[in-house]
Design a protein around this motif. Structure first.
Motif, PDB file in Angstrom:
ATOM      1  N   GLU A   1      -3.733   7.161   0.433  1.00 21.50           N
ATOM      2  CA  GLU A   1      -3.619   5.953   0.467  1.00 21.50           C
ATOM      3  C   GLU A   1      -4.663   5.083   0.157  1.00 21.50           C
ATOM      4  N   GLN A   2      -5.882   5.584   0.630  1.00 27.96           N
ATOM      5  CA  GLN A   2      -7.281   5.229   0.590  1.00 27.96           C
ATOM      6  C   GLN A   2      -7.405   5.064  -1.073  1.00 27.96           C
TER       7      GLN A   2
ATOM      8  N   ARG B   1     -18.341   5.008  -2.440  1.00 27.56           N
ATOM      9  CA  ARG B   1     -17.129   4.749  -1.965  1.00 27.56           C
ATOM     10  C   ARG B   1     -16.434   6.030  -1.470  1.00 27.56           C
TER      11      ARG B   1
ATOM     12  N   ALA C   1      -5.527   2.910  -3.396  1.00 24.25           N
ATOM     13  CA  ALA C   1      -5.560   1.602  -3.422  1.00 24.25           C
ATOM     14  C   ALA C   1      -6.678   0.929  -4.688  1.00 24.25           C
TER      15      ALA C   1
ATOM     16  N   ILE D   1     -15.442   6.782   2.511  1.00 24.33           N
ATOM     17  CA  ILE D   1     -13.830   7.165   2.927  1.00 24.33           C
ATOM     18  C   ILE D   1     -13.871   8.212   3.814  1.00 24.33           C
TER      19      ILE D   1
ATOM     20  N   GLU E   1      -3.410   9.358   4.686  1.00 25.43           N
ATOM     21  CA  GLU E   1      -4.217   8.130   4.703  1.00 25.43           C
ATOM     22  C   GLU E   1      -5.343   8.223   3.716  1.00 25.43           C
TER      23      GLU E   1
ATOM     24  N   LEU F   1     -13.297   0.412   6.504  1.00 25.09           N
ATOM     25  CA  LEU F   1     -12.808   1.708   7.093  1.00 25.09           C
ATOM     26  C   LEU F   1     -13.964   2.212   8.033  1.00 25.09           C
TER      27      LEU F   1
ATOM     28  N   ALA G   1     -13.792  -2.536   0.989  1.00 22.87           N
ATOM     29  CA  ALA G   1     -12.526  -1.763   1.734  1.00 22.87           C
ATOM     30  C   ALA G   1     -13.119  -0.506   2.534  1.00 22.87           C
ATOM     31  N   SER G   2     -14.217   0.180   1.827  1.00 22.66           N
ATOM     32  CA  SER G   2     -14.727   1.397   2.601  1.00 22.66           C
ATOM     33  C   SER G   2     -15.502   0.952   3.564  1.00 22.66           C
TER      34      SER G   2
END
Length: 245
Positions: free
Chosen positions: A220-221, A109, A224, A113, A217, A49, A45-46
């Motif tokens: 939200e990250q 992480r 998750a 982000i 945002e 992004l 995920a990171s």
């Protein structure tokens, strides 16, 4: 869920000195405290992004040089106001945007982000590990005696800001030099961080609404991968009743 009392007090006690607002009355600091973060290394995920941020930077720089991006240009002027030379000392967002074309660093992480969101929103954004924090965050003009823990030649050392330099600090010393240029090693985020302070530094023409969107945002990250996340934010402005007190 609300923050633990200690972190809620830390956020409520944060200050920006009047001397900083005298440099830039349009300055706003959005402070976001998050706890209950599930620690971990960089992941898919990171990475996604970061790739989005790299593409964002390439598109932005295809249209104009980094120094002409409106918010970056505003920060260059702010640096000049306290004696820093923007061509030698770059705000953190500019440094990342310049690096993004060749690839952003992969650290951990949390750092990945907030670095990515800094580039996407073209805003200086820092993260501090609250386990290493001592007292409330303060933004002020340095005396030059404050200790700053950093690295030089691969070895830890203690440096000091120049008198008049804008610094973020806590009771133990400097946490970030030259407003948002370089973070100290003592409070940097790691793969084990579970509670963090994130600082969004904004000047005109970036609107407060855009800053809040960037903070949304980030939450939200974090949420998750952290189902027990608790967070709270505070905006410090020139008109803030607690500023400079």
């Amino acid at each position: 869920m609300s923050l633990s009392p200690a972190f809620a007090d830390l956020l409520a006690s944060a200050t920006v000195e009047d001397s900083v607002f005298e440099l830039r009355p349009d300055y706003r600091a959005l402070l976001l405290v998050a706890e209950g973060i599930e620690p971990g290394p960089s992941g898919s995920a990171s990475e996604q992004l970061l790739q989005e941020a790299e593409n964002s930077a390439r598109l932005a720089l295809a249209e104009q040089p980094v120094g002409e991006l409106p918010h970056i240009a505003a920060w260059q002027e702010a640096f000049r106001a306290f004696g820093a030379k923007p061509k030698k000392v770059r705000n953190s967002a500019e440094a990342l945007i310049r690096r993004a074309e060749q690839g952003l660093p992969r650290v951990n992480r949390l750092t990945d982000i907030y670095n990515a969101l800094s580039v996407i929103h073209q805003i200086p954004l820092g993260g501090e590990d609250l386990a290493a924090y001592r007292g409330a965050p303060r933004l002020l003009r340095a005396t030059g005696e404050e200790p700053f823990e950093t690295m030089a030649g691969g070895e830890p050392m203690v440096d000091h800001p120049k008198p008049g330099e804008v610094i973020w600090c806590d009771e133990a010393g400097v946490t970030c030099r030259r407003w948002n240029w370089r973070q100290g090693t003592r409070t940097q985020l790691t793969g084990e961080t579970t509670a963090a302070l994130f600082i969004f530094d904004a000047l005109d023409p970036l609107s407060t609404e855009e800053v809040q969107t960037a903070a949304d945002e980030l939450v939200e990250q974090l949420a998750a991968f952290s189902p027990g996340l608790r967070n709270q934010r505070r905006l410090l402005t020139h008109d803030d009743a607690g500023a400079g007190k």
